[in-house]
Scaffold this motif. Structure first.
Motif, PDB file in Angstrom:
ATOM      1  N   TYR A 129       0.834  -1.203   0.000  1.00 56.33           N
ATOM      2  CA  TYR A 129       0.000   0.000   0.000  1.00 56.33           C
ATOM      3  C   TYR A 129       0.874   1.260   0.000  1.00 56.33           C
ATOM      4  O   TYR A 129       0.648   2.198  -0.761  1.00 56.33           O
ATOM      5  CB  TYR A 129      -0.906  -0.035   1.231  1.00 56.33           C
ATOM      6  N   ARG A 130       1.897   1.250   0.845  1.00 58.47           N
ATOM      7  CA  ARG A 130       2.798   2.403   0.914  1.00 58.47           C
ATOM      8  C   ARG A 130       3.667   2.502  -0.336  1.00 58.47           C
ATOM      9  O   ARG A 130       3.939   3.609  -0.821  1.00 58.47           O
ATOM     10  CB  ARG A 130       3.666   2.303   2.160  1.00 58.47           C
ATOM     11  N   GLY A 164      -7.125  -6.512  -6.412  1.00 54.84           N
ATOM     12  CA  GLY A 164      -6.871  -7.847  -6.933  1.00 54.84           C
ATOM     13  C   GLY A 164      -5.557  -8.456  -6.506  1.00 54.84           C
ATOM     14  O   GLY A 164      -5.160  -9.503  -7.018  1.00 54.84           O
ATOM     15  N   ILE A 165      -4.864  -7.817  -5.571  1.00 56.56           N
ATOM     16  CA  ILE A 165      -3.581  -8.347  -5.106  1.00 56.56           C
ATOM     17  C   ILE A 165      -3.784  -9.594  -4.260  1.00 56.56           C
ATOM     18  O   ILE A 165      -2.979 -10.517  -4.301  1.00 56.56           O
ATOM     19  CB  ILE A 165      -2.815  -7.261  -4.326  1.00 56.56           C
ATOM     20  N   THR A 166      -4.874  -9.617  -3.508  1.00 57.29           N
ATOM     21  CA  THR A 166      -5.172 -10.794  -2.699  1.00 57.29           C
ATOM     22  C   THR A 166      -6.625 -11.179  -2.868  1.00 57.29           C
ATOM     23  O   THR A 166      -7.492 -10.319  -3.083  1.00 57.29           O
ATOM     24  CB  THR A 166      -4.874 -10.549  -1.202  1.00 57.29           C
ATOM     25  N   THR A 167      -6.883 -12.463  -2.761  1.00 54.28           N
ATOM     26  CA  THR A 167      -8.253 -12.967  -2.783  1.00 54.28           C
ATOM     27  C   THR A 167      -8.609 -13.648  -1.471  1.00 54.28           C
ATOM     28  O   THR A 167      -9.784 -13.867  -1.190  1.00 54.28           O
ATOM     29  CB  THR A 167      -8.455 -13.969  -3.936  1.00 54.28           C
ATOM     30  N   GLY A 168      -7.606 -13.974  -0.679  1.00 50.20           N
ATOM     31  CA  GLY A 168      -7.854 -14.649   0.587  1.00 50.20           C
ATOM     32  C   GLY A 168      -8.309 -16.079   0.391  1.00 50.20           C
ATOM     33  O   GLY A 168      -8.041 -16.700  -0.644  1.00 50.20           O
ATOM     34  N   TRP A 169      -8.989 -16.597   1.404  1.00 46.48           N
ATOM     35  CA  TRP A 169      -9.484 -17.973   1.391  1.00 46.48           C
ATOM     36  C   TRP A 169     -10.982 -17.982   1.638  1.00 46.48           C
ATOM     37  O   TRP A 169     -11.517 -17.080   2.290  1.00 46.48           O
ATOM     38  CB  TRP A 169      -8.850 -18.801   2.506  1.00 46.48           C
ATOM     39  N   THR A 170     -11.650 -19.001   1.165  1.00 48.56           N
ATOM     40  CA  THR A 170     -13.049 -19.222   1.498  1.00 48.56           C
ATOM     41  C   THR A 170     -13.113 -20.184   2.679  1.00 48.56           C
ATOM     42  O   THR A 170     -12.600 -21.305   2.601  1.00 48.56           O
ATOM     43  CB  THR A 170     -13.832 -19.810   0.312  1.00 48.56           C
ATOM     44  N   GLY A 171     -13.703 -19.727   3.770  1.00 50.55           N
ATOM     45  CA  GLY A 171     -13.808 -20.553   4.962  1.00 50.55           C
ATOM     46  C   GLY A 171     -14.833 -21.666   4.802  1.00 50.55           C
ATOM     47  O   GLY A 171     -15.601 -21.703   3.822  1.00 50.55           O
ATOM     48  N   ASN A 172     -14.897 -22.564   5.767  1.00 53.66           N
ATOM     49  CA  ASN A 172     -15.847 -23.676   5.718  1.00 53.66           C
ATOM     50  C   ASN A 172     -17.293 -23.213   5.690  1.00 53.66           C
ATOM     51  O   ASN A 172     -18.172 -23.917   5.182  1.00 53.66           O
ATOM     52  CB  ASN A 172     -15.632 -24.612   6.914  1.00 53.66           C
ATOM     53  N   ASP A 173     -17.531 -22.017   6.230  1.00 49.21           N
ATOM     54  CA  ASP A 173     -18.894 -21.488   6.245  1.00 49.21           C
ATOM     55  C   ASP A 173     -19.189 -20.625   5.027  1.00 49.21           C
ATOM     56  O   ASP A 173     -20.238 -19.984   4.946  1.00 49.21           O
ATOM     57  CB  ASP A 173     -19.148 -20.685   7.519  1.00 49.21           C
ATOM     58  N   GLY A 174     -18.248 -20.581   4.071  1.00 48.55           N
ATOM     59  CA  GLY A 174     -18.459 -19.825   2.843  1.00 48.55           C
ATOM     60  C   GLY A 174     -18.027 -18.381   2.907  1.00 48.55           C
ATOM     61  O   GLY A 174     -18.110 -17.664   1.895  1.00 48.55           O
ATOM     62  N   ALA A 190       5.354 -14.254  -4.406  1.00 46.64           N
ATOM     63  CA  ALA A 190       5.517 -14.126  -5.854  1.00 46.64           C
ATOM     64  C   ALA A 190       4.197 -13.740  -6.499  1.00 46.64           C
ATOM     65  O   ALA A 190       4.137 -12.864  -7.371  1.00 46.64           O
ATOM     66  CB  ALA A 190       6.041 -15.432  -6.445  1.00 46.64           C
ATOM     67  N   ALA A 191       3.118 -14.382  -6.051  1.00 49.19           N
ATOM     68  CA  ALA A 191       1.796 -14.064  -6.587  1.00 49.19           C
ATOM     69  C   ALA A 191       1.376 -12.643  -6.219  1.00 49.19           C
ATOM     70  O   ALA A 191       0.870 -11.887  -7.064  1.00 49.19           O
ATOM     71  CB  ALA A 191       0.770 -15.074  -6.078  1.00 49.19           C
ATOM     72  N   PHE A 192       1.590 -12.257  -4.974  1.00 46.28           N
ATOM     73  CA  PHE A 192       1.214 -10.910  -4.537  1.00 46.28           C
ATOM     74  C   PHE A 192       1.955  -9.836  -5.353  1.00 46.28           C
ATOM     75  O   PHE A 192       1.351  -8.851  -5.794  1.00 46.28           O
ATOM     76  CB  PHE A 192       1.527 -10.723  -3.057  1.00 46.28           C
ATOM     77  N   LEU A 193       3.255 -10.018  -5.536  1.00 45.41           N
ATOM     78  CA  LEU A 193       4.032  -9.010  -6.258  1.00 45.41           C
ATOM     79  C   LEU A 193       3.665  -8.966  -7.730  1.00 45.41           C
ATOM     80  O   LEU A 193       3.629  -7.884  -8.337  1.00 45.41           O
ATOM     81  CB  LEU A 193       5.522  -9.269  -6.080  1.00 45.41           C
ATOM     82  N   HIS A 194       3.391 -10.122  -8.318  1.00 47.88           N
ATOM     83  CA  HIS A 194       2.982 -10.154  -9.721  1.00 47.88           C
ATOM     84  C   HIS A 194       1.650  -9.429  -9.896  1.00 47.88           C
ATOM     85  O   HIS A 194       1.487  -8.617 -10.823  1.00 47.88           O
ATOM     86  CB  HIS A 194       2.865 -11.606 -10.185  1.00 47.88           C
ATOM     87  N   ARG A 195       0.708  -9.682  -8.996  1.00 46.52           N
ATOM     88  CA  ARG A 195      -0.586  -8.993  -9.075  1.00 46.52           C
ATOM     89  C   ARG A 195      -0.441  -7.503  -8.792  1.00 46.52           C
ATOM     90  O   ARG A 195      -1.123  -6.680  -9.402  1.00 46.52           O
ATOM     91  CB  ARG A 195      -1.558  -9.628  -8.071  1.00 46.52           C
ATOM     92  N   PHE A 196       0.433  -7.155  -7.861  1.00 49.99           N
ATOM     93  CA  PHE A 196       0.698  -5.745  -7.585  1.00 49.99           C
ATOM     94  C   PHE A 196       1.196  -5.040  -8.842  1.00 49.99           C
ATOM     95  O   PHE A 196       0.777  -3.934  -9.159  1.00 49.99           O
ATOM     96  CB  PHE A 196       1.746  -5.621  -6.471  1.00 49.99           C
TER      97      PHE A 196
END
Length: 201
Positions: A129-130, A164-174, A190-196
């Protein structure tokens, strides 16, 4: 020349398979010169994708992502736990000089960077962000059930999701989870920097 199946990407690292999660991001990281990995005794190079990324290596990755700008060394290190002889000293200095990291204020009045600690996912969002010089308004809601608007770095985490840098996870409760205090593995960064680098906001 070996032709890989669609969706698979070759990397220069012996421990990253072409069909591995984040293989394309790791290949991009190597192509950009952001990572070189390790030379192994058998002559191969490895990336160690499931190893946690330490804060000093994060500084190096961000410095290289920014084009490896020149760093002017001050008379003394701004961090009591980072010496001129340390690996990535200049990169940590650059991170500090750019306002990307201020470290911690210790009880004895010194500031520390804690270079060998793994970087957590919330701090990673703050660093990016910074680096982006983003100026989002403080959030009143977040897209993740484990990140409250009052949490440290909630705005930065919401920005990382929005761009779109992160999508996180889907928990068991959705519901969507970010797991802000978990350390980051090298493959995920690597994924975070590529999306950044390719973000749209």
């Amino acid at each position: 020349m070996t032709v890989l199946p669609e969706g698979e990407v070759a990397t220069p690292f012996a421990d990253v398979a072409p069909d591995q999660q984040f293989a394309a991001d790791i290949a991009w990281l190597a192509q950009r010169g952001i990572t070189t990995g390790w030379d192994e005794p058998d002559g191969t190079r490895t990336f160690r994708p499931l190893t946690h990324l330490n804060r000093d290596a994060m500084a190096a990755f961000l410095h290289r992502l920014a084009g490896s700008p020149e760093v002017t060394r001050p008379a003394t290190s701004p961090f009591a736990d980072v010496a001129e002889s340390d690996q990535f000293y200049d990169e940590i200095l650059w991170l500090h000089q750019q306002g990307i990291s201020t470290g911690w204020q210790e009880s004895d009045g010194t500031r520390t960077f804690r270079p060998l600690e793994p970087i957590a996912r919330d701090a990673m969002a703050a660093f990016l962000y910074r680096l982006a010089d983003a100026e989002d308004a403080p959030v009143t809601t977040t897209p993740f059930t484990d990140v409250a608007p009052t949490d440290q770095y909630a705005t930065e985490i919401a920005w990382a999701a929005r761009t779109g840098i992160t999508t996180g996870w889907t928990g068991n409760d959705g519901t969507a989870l970010y797991r802000p205090l978990e350390p980051i593995n090298r493959d995920a960064i690597a994924a975070f920097l590529h999306r950044f680098d390719t973000r749209t906001g």
